[in-house]
Design an enzyme around this catalytic site. Structure first.
Site, short mmCIF file in Angstrom:
data_model
loop_
_atom_site.label_atom_id
_atom_site.label_comp_id
_atom_site.label_asym_id
_atom_site.label_seq_id
_atom_site.Cartn_x
_atom_site.Cartn_y
_atom_site.Cartn_z
N ASP A 1 -5.22 20.55 9.25
CA ASP A 1 -6.01 21.67 9.76
C ASP A 1 -7.03 22.10 8.72
O ASP A 1 -8.21 22.35 9.03
CB ASP A 1 -5.06 22.82 10.10
CG ASP A 1 -5.69 23.85 11.03
OD1 ASP A 1 -6.66 23.52 11.74
OD2 ASP A 1 -5.18 24.99 11.07
N HIS A 10 -12.33 20.94 15.75
CA HIS A 10 -11.38 21.72 16.55
C HIS A 10 -11.61 21.54 18.05
O HIS A 10 -10.66 21.59 18.83
CB HIS A 10 -11.44 23.19 16.16
CG HIS A 10 -10.53 23.54 15.02
ND1 HIS A 10 -10.86 23.27 13.70
CD2 HIS A 10 -9.29 24.09 14.99
CE1 HIS A 10 -9.86 23.67 12.92
NE2 HIS A 10 -8.90 24.15 13.68
N HIS A 56 -9.82 18.41 18.87
CA HIS A 56 -8.39 18.75 19.00
C HIS A 56 -8.11 19.30 20.38
O HIS A 56 -7.15 18.89 21.06
CB HIS A 56 -7.99 19.79 17.95
CG HIS A 56 -6.74 20.53 18.30
ND1 HIS A 56 -6.75 21.65 19.13
CD2 HIS A 56 -5.45 20.32 17.97
CE1 HIS A 56 -5.51 22.07 19.30
NE2 HIS A 56 -4.70 21.29 18.60
N HIS A 108 -0.78 20.73 15.65
CA HIS A 108 -2.20 21.11 15.69
C HIS A 108 -3.01 20.40 14.61
O HIS A 108 -4.03 19.77 14.88
CB HIS A 108 -2.29 22.64 15.52
CG HIS A 108 -3.66 23.17 15.36
ND1 HIS A 108 -4.48 23.48 16.43
CD2 HIS A 108 -4.38 23.47 14.23
CE1 HIS A 108 -5.64 23.94 15.97
NE2 HIS A 108 -5.61 23.95 14.64
#
Length: 363
Positions: free
Chosen positions: A171, A254, A257, A271
């Site tokens: 992340d 992101h 993702h 995540h």
């Protein structure tokens, strides 16, 4: 438009620091609603009860149902009100922390964030990522302020599976590249302003800390011990990444993702594991120098982050599925539109497939 940086009121990190939670929170209220997992109860409830044993505060523990969804948030709000609480404490991983922040936001009360893992940069942010009950990404909930206190006990962090800290590194890996893209595009950050020099510096420090300390921290956490490398990586994944993303901005990594959440093959991934592959894909989208792409892929392989679709759980590539992922990435309002150039679903589709080949071939 102003340059804006935001942060928690107080960030506390140290080995065994949860033992002091009563001291750190005594000015916030006296009736604490504690959202926690079943495993978290076993690991830390005695520490918390002991810390508050000499105070007049009341503690209400409530077990989290597993998903940061509107349904779960409303359930917890009802219990918060029934117990007449005045402070929310979230103890656990990213979804518990985001849920705690959302409950505190809707109830207009202080929130204390206590991560028991360092798997995302969620703890410090004024943001909750909301999912549907089935685990598919729903929306971002922008909060009016950051947490009042973020309390990180590294003794607890190192006793969680090392995969969780590695996910946190994934992340955090996107932080600098997304902030850099937002600066180039002059995009707004999550605070509603443009990136400050401080935020970009924090984001860059986050990336450099990962490269310098990530592998050493992984080895230490594999042995459940706290070292200086662990302290540095926890700060990078929690504070530097949290501030860097929020005050720097989100971009393609992101969004990619979020796109992968539509594929059931990826639902078992954390995540940060999906974000790491999103970072590689973003660099391909940008046509970044090969040296930079290689550096990122090498880091991912060294610590154990996914670098190709097979490692994301997609053993048989269905190009129609990859295009559906790409289309989801480019939905209206997605952060991919913070990139400094126009992007189509085909661009994302091509970048994902190219990133997959690079991640499969480079050592």
């Amino acid at each position: 438009m102003a340059n804006i940086i935001i942060s928690p009121n107080k960030y506390i990190q140290g080995n065994g620091e949860l033992e002091n939670i009563a001291k750190h929170t005594n000015n916030l209220g006296d009736n604490f609603f504690i959202i926690i997992s079943t495993s978290g109860m076993k690991r830390v409830s005695n520490i918390i009860n002991h810390s508050f044993s000499n105070s007049d505060s009341n503690l209400t523990f409530e077990i989290f149902n597993g998903e940061c969804s509107e349904t779960e948030i409303k359930r917890l709000q009802n219990l918060f009100q029934q117990n007449k609480c005045n402070v929310v404490i979230g103890i656990g991983g990213g979804k518990i922390l985001d849920t705690a922040k959302a409950v505190a936001f809707y109830e207009n009360v202080p929130v204390v964030i206590v991560p028991t893992i360092a798997s995302t940069d969620a703890p410090c942010s004024a943001l909750s990522v909301i999912y549907k009950d089935n685990g598919i990404f729903d929306k971002y909930l922008l909060l009016k302020q950051n947490p009042n206190i973020v309390l990180v006990d590294t003794k607890i962090i190192v006793n969680a599976p090392s995969r969780l800290l590695i996910s946190g590194m994934g992340d955090a890996l996107a932080t600098y590249f997304e902030a850099r893209a937002c600066r180039r595009a002059n995009s707004l950050n999550l605070a509603g302003g443009h990136i400050t020099l401080a935020a970009e510096t924090l984001a860059h420090a986050c990336y450099k800390t990962l490269l310098l300390e990530g592998y050493k921290a992984k080895l230490a956490v594999n042995n459940n011990v706290v070292t200086k490398a662990v302290e540095n990586i926890v700060e990078a994944t929690t504070l530097l990444s949290g501030l860097g993303i929020e005050s720097g901005g989100l971009a393609a990594a992101h969004a990619i993702h979020n796109g992968f959440t539509i594929l059931k093959e990826c639902h078992e991934l954390y995540h940060g594991e999906k974000v790491a592959f999103g970072a590689i894909s973003q660099l391909v989208l940008e046509n970044a120098p090969m040296e930079e792409i290689s550096e990122v892929i090498h880091f991912c392989k060294l610590v154990g982050l996914p670098t190709n679709l097979s490692e994301l759980g997609i053993k048989n590539i269905n190009k129609d599925d990859i295009m559906r992922v790409a289309e989801a990435c480019c939905a209206e309002g997605e952060t991919i539109h913070n990139m400094p150039f126009d992007i189509t679903p085909y661009d994302v589709y091509a970048a994902i497939l190219t990133a997959n080949k690079l991640g499969s071939k480079l050592s």
